[in-house]
Design a protein around this motif. Structure first.
Motif, PDB file in Angstrom:
ATOM      1  N   SER A   1      22.245 -74.104 -94.807  1.00  0.00           N
ATOM      2  CA  SER A   1      21.287 -73.913 -93.714  1.00  0.00           C
ATOM      3  C   SER A   1      19.902 -73.625 -94.265  1.00  0.00           C
ATOM      4  O   SER A   1      19.740 -73.291 -95.440  1.00  0.00           O
ATOM      5  N   CYS A   2      18.929 -73.743 -93.398  1.00  0.00           N
ATOM      6  CA  CYS A   2      17.570 -73.283 -93.702  1.00  0.00           C
ATOM      7  C   CYS A   2      16.972 -72.749 -92.407  1.00  0.00           C
ATOM      8  O   CYS A   2      17.359 -73.142 -91.312  1.00  0.00           O
ATOM      9  N   THR A   3      16.056 -71.827 -92.577  1.00  0.00           N
ATOM     10  CA  THR A   3      15.439 -71.164 -91.424  1.00  0.00           C
ATOM     11  C   THR A   3      14.010 -71.664 -91.229  1.00  0.00           C
ATOM     12  O   THR A   3      13.265 -71.817 -92.188  1.00  0.00           O
ATOM     13  N   ILE A   4      13.672 -71.904 -89.978  1.00  0.00           N
ATOM     14  CA  ILE A   4      12.335 -72.361 -89.580  1.00  0.00           C
ATOM     15  C   ILE A   4      11.799 -71.316 -88.606  1.00  0.00           C
ATOM     16  O   ILE A   4      12.513 -70.866 -87.711  1.00  0.00           O
ATOM     17  N   GLY A   5      10.545 -70.961 -88.759  1.00  0.00           N
ATOM     18  CA  GLY A   5       9.942 -70.003 -87.841  1.00  0.00           C
ATOM     19  C   GLY A   5       9.778 -70.572 -86.436  1.00  0.00           C
ATOM     20  O   GLY A   5      10.012 -71.758 -86.194  1.00  0.00           O
ATOM     21  N   VAL A   6       9.375 -69.721 -85.530  1.00  0.00           N
ATOM     22  CA  VAL A   6       9.114 -70.153 -84.150  1.00  0.00           C
ATOM     23  C   VAL A   6       7.601 -70.204 -83.928  1.00  0.00           C
ATOM     24  O   VAL A   6       6.849 -69.486 -84.581  1.00  0.00           O
ATOM     25  N   PRO A   7       7.141 -71.060 -83.039  1.00  0.00           N
ATOM     26  CA  PRO A   7       5.702 -71.111 -82.772  1.00  0.00           C
ATOM     27  C   PRO A   7       5.231 -69.844 -82.064  1.00  0.00           C
ATOM     28  O   PRO A   7       5.991 -69.217 -81.325  1.00  0.00           O
ATOM     29  N   SER A   8       3.983 -69.483 -82.320  1.00  0.00           N
ATOM     30  CA  SER A   8       3.405 -68.314 -81.653  1.00  0.00           C
ATOM     31  C   SER A   8       2.052 -68.700 -81.062  1.00  0.00           C
ATOM     32  O   SER A   8       1.421 -69.662 -81.477  1.00  0.00           O
ATOM     33  N   ILE A   9       1.634 -67.920 -80.091  1.00  0.00           N
ATOM     34  CA  ILE A   9       0.376 -68.164 -79.390  1.00  0.00           C
ATOM     35  C   ILE A   9      -0.562 -66.993 -79.659  1.00  0.00           C
ATOM     36  O   ILE A   9      -0.166 -65.834 -79.583  1.00  0.00           O
ATOM     37  N   ALA A  10      -1.815 -67.316 -79.962  1.00  0.00           N
ATOM     38  CA  ALA A  10      -2.833 -66.286 -80.178  1.00  0.00           C
ATOM     39  C   ALA A  10      -4.090 -66.685 -79.422  1.00  0.00           C
ATOM     40  O   ALA A  10      -4.274 -67.850 -79.078  1.00  0.00           O
ATOM     41  N   GLN A  11      -4.947 -65.724 -79.195  1.00  0.00           N
ATOM     42  CA  GLN A  11      -6.256 -65.937 -78.578  1.00  0.00           C
ATOM     43  C   GLN A  11      -6.168 -66.802 -77.322  1.00  0.00           C
ATOM     44  O   GLN A  11      -6.902 -67.774 -77.158  1.00  0.00           O
ATOM     45  N   SER A  12      -5.267 -66.458 -76.440  1.00  0.00           N
ATOM     46  CA  SER A  12      -5.114 -67.224 -75.202  1.00  0.00           C
ATOM     47  C   SER A  12      -5.936 -66.589 -74.084  1.00  0.00           C
ATOM     48  O   SER A  12      -6.086 -65.371 -74.030  1.00  0.00           O
ATOM     49  N   SER A  13      -6.456 -67.435 -73.206  1.00  0.00           N
ATOM     50  CA  SER A  13      -7.231 -66.948 -72.064  1.00  0.00           C
ATOM     51  C   SER A  13      -7.366 -68.074 -71.042  1.00  0.00           C
ATOM     52  O   SER A  13      -7.113 -69.243 -71.345  1.00  0.00           O
ATOM     53  N   GLY A  14      -7.748 -67.706 -69.830  1.00  0.00           N
ATOM     54  CA  GLY A  14      -8.054 -68.682 -68.800  1.00  0.00           C
ATOM     55  C   GLY A  14      -6.865 -69.269 -68.069  1.00  0.00           C
ATOM     56  O   GLY A  14      -7.008 -70.280 -67.388  1.00  0.00           O
ATOM     57  N   PHE A  15      -5.698 -68.649 -68.170  1.00  0.00           N
ATOM     58  CA  PHE A  15      -4.530 -69.139 -67.442  1.00  0.00           C
ATOM     59  C   PHE A  15      -4.591 -68.611 -66.015  1.00  0.00           C
ATOM     60  O   PHE A  15      -4.672 -67.402 -65.797  1.00  0.00           O
ATOM     61  N   GLY A  16      -4.584 -69.528 -65.060  1.00  0.00           N
ATOM     62  CA  GLY A  16      -4.629 -69.157 -63.649  1.00  0.00           C
ATOM     63  C   GLY A  16      -3.391 -68.373 -63.242  1.00  0.00           C
ATOM     64  O   GLY A  16      -2.416 -68.268 -63.985  1.00  0.00           O
ATOM     65  N   GLU A  17      -3.426 -67.857 -62.032  1.00  0.00           N
ATOM     66  CA  GLU A  17      -2.371 -66.969 -61.542  1.00  0.00           C
ATOM     67  C   GLU A  17      -0.969 -67.574 -61.630  1.00  0.00           C
ATOM     68  O   GLU A  17      -0.010 -66.874 -61.899  1.00  0.00           O
ATOM     69  N   LYS A  18      -0.825 -68.862 -61.410  1.00  0.00           N
ATOM     70  CA  LYS A  18       0.499 -69.495 -61.441  1.00  0.00           C
ATOM     71  C   LYS A  18       0.727 -70.310 -62.715  1.00  0.00           C
ATOM     72  O   LYS A  18       1.728 -70.990 -62.847  1.00  0.00           O
ATOM     73  N   ALA A  19      -0.206 -70.257 -63.649  1.00  0.00           N
ATOM     74  CA  ALA A  19      -0.110 -71.071 -64.865  1.00  0.00           C
ATOM     75  C   ALA A  19       0.605 -70.319 -65.985  1.00  0.00           C
ATOM     76  O   ALA A  19       0.531 -69.097 -66.079  1.00  0.00           O
ATOM     77  N   TYR A  20       1.283 -71.063 -66.816  1.00  0.00           N
ATOM     78  CA  TYR A  20       1.890 -70.539 -68.040  1.00  0.00           C
ATOM     79  C   TYR A  20       1.988 -71.694 -69.019  1.00  0.00           C
ATOM     80  O   TYR A  20       1.600 -72.820 -68.715  1.00  0.00           O
ATOM     81  N   LEU A  21       2.497 -71.444 -70.204  1.00  0.00           N
ATOM     82  CA  LEU A  21       2.564 -72.469 -71.241  1.00  0.00           C
ATOM     83  C   LEU A  21       4.016 -72.688 -71.645  1.00  0.00           C
ATOM     84  O   LEU A  21       4.793 -71.727 -71.702  1.00  0.00           O
ATOM     85  N   THR A  22       4.377 -73.934 -71.894  1.00  0.00           N
ATOM     86  CA  THR A  22       5.687 -74.234 -72.461  1.00  0.00           C
ATOM     87  C   THR A  22       5.473 -74.992 -73.766  1.00  0.00           C
ATOM     88  O   THR A  22       4.484 -75.711 -73.922  1.00  0.00           O
ATOM     89  N   VAL A  23       6.397 -74.806 -74.699  1.00  0.00           N
ATOM     90  CA  VAL A  23       6.374 -75.555 -75.953  1.00  0.00           C
ATOM     91  C   VAL A  23       7.747 -76.171 -76.131  1.00  0.00           C
ATOM     92  O   VAL A  23       8.744 -75.461 -76.282  1.00  0.00           O
ATOM     93  N   ALA A  24       7.800 -77.498 -76.072  1.00  0.00           N
ATOM     94  CA  ALA A  24       9.052 -78.215 -76.309  1.00  0.00           C
ATOM     95  C   ALA A  24       9.274 -78.297 -77.817  1.00  0.00           C
ATOM     96  O   ALA A  24       8.342 -78.583 -78.571  1.00  0.00           O
ATOM     97  N   VAL A  25      10.500 -78.019 -78.236  1.00  0.00           N
ATOM     98  CA  VAL A  25      10.863 -78.098 -79.644  1.00  0.00           C
ATOM     99  C   VAL A  25      11.867 -79.243 -79.773  1.00  0.00           C
ATOM    100  O   VAL A  25      12.988 -79.146 -79.275  1.00  0.00           O
ATOM    101  N   SER A  26      11.422 -80.327 -80.418  1.00  0.00           N
ATOM    102  CA  SER A  26      12.235 -81.545 -80.499  1.00  0.00           C
ATOM    103  C   SER A  26      12.582 -81.869 -81.947  1.00  0.00           C
ATOM    104  O   SER A  26      11.790 -81.620 -82.862  1.00  0.00           O
TER     105      SER A  26
END
Length: 169
Positions: free
Chosen positions: A53-78
């Motif tokens: 096996s080998c280990t891969i890190g997970v993505p992270s989010i920094a310096q985020s701003s401007g997301f409206g009240e119903k907005a969020y972010l998704t990251v597909a991992v393929s």
């Protein structure tokens, strides 16, 4: 008299024709700004020959701003589910998992991490799965039998991270 009748008929025909009105319009434009964020994805790694096996890190989010009240972010991992050799056109299959506090869980290519909106218009720095668990890493596993049948050569596999703005209902 004929000229007068012809003139009267010509005027009558012109009165029956529709009158073209000149139309003018105004274009109204607005711009909805996109949210801002910095997505950090895991660095390239090298897997040792015959490693289980080998280990891969997970993505992270920094310096985020401007997301409206119903907005969020998704990251597909393929992923493709296999290493591929350009020189021999052969593959080495692998299984892909998310590591969580409750152990490993299978990760289907295209599954998404969800980065929830916070009150200040930013999103969480770490993503969670649809069931609420938060992966600490991803693990790629290769069975011994796959190594046994692998042709000599250099094999590569790509894990693709695709961020997308989403909205709750």
């Amino acid at each position: 008299m004929r000229k007068q009748i012809a003139l009267i008929l010509a005027v009558a025909v012109m009165l029956c024709m529709p009158v073209r009105a000149a139309a003018e319009s105004t274009t109204i434009t607005t711009v909805v700004p996109e949210p801002a964020y910095q997505l950090t994805i895991p660095a390239d790694i090298q897997m040792e020959y015959r490693a289980g096996s080998c280990t891969i890190g997970v993505p992270s989010i920094a310096q985020s701003s401007g997301f409206g009240e119903k907005a969020y972010l998704t990251v597909a991992v393929s992923h493709s589910g296999a290493f591929f050799s350009q020189t021999t056109s052969t593959t080495i299959p692998f299984a892909f998992y998310a590591k969580t506090d409750s152990g490993l869980c299978e990760w289907t290519s295209g599954d998404r991490l969800i980065y929830s909106r916070m009150d200040d218009g930013s999103v969480t720095p770490t993503g969670h799965m649809a069931d609420g668990r938060t992966p600490s890493a991803f693990e790629l596993q290769i069975f011994d039998s796959a190594w046994e049948t692998a042709n000599p050569g250099t094999y590569t596999a790509a894990v693709t991270f695709t961020a997308q703005l989403a909205f709750s209902e």
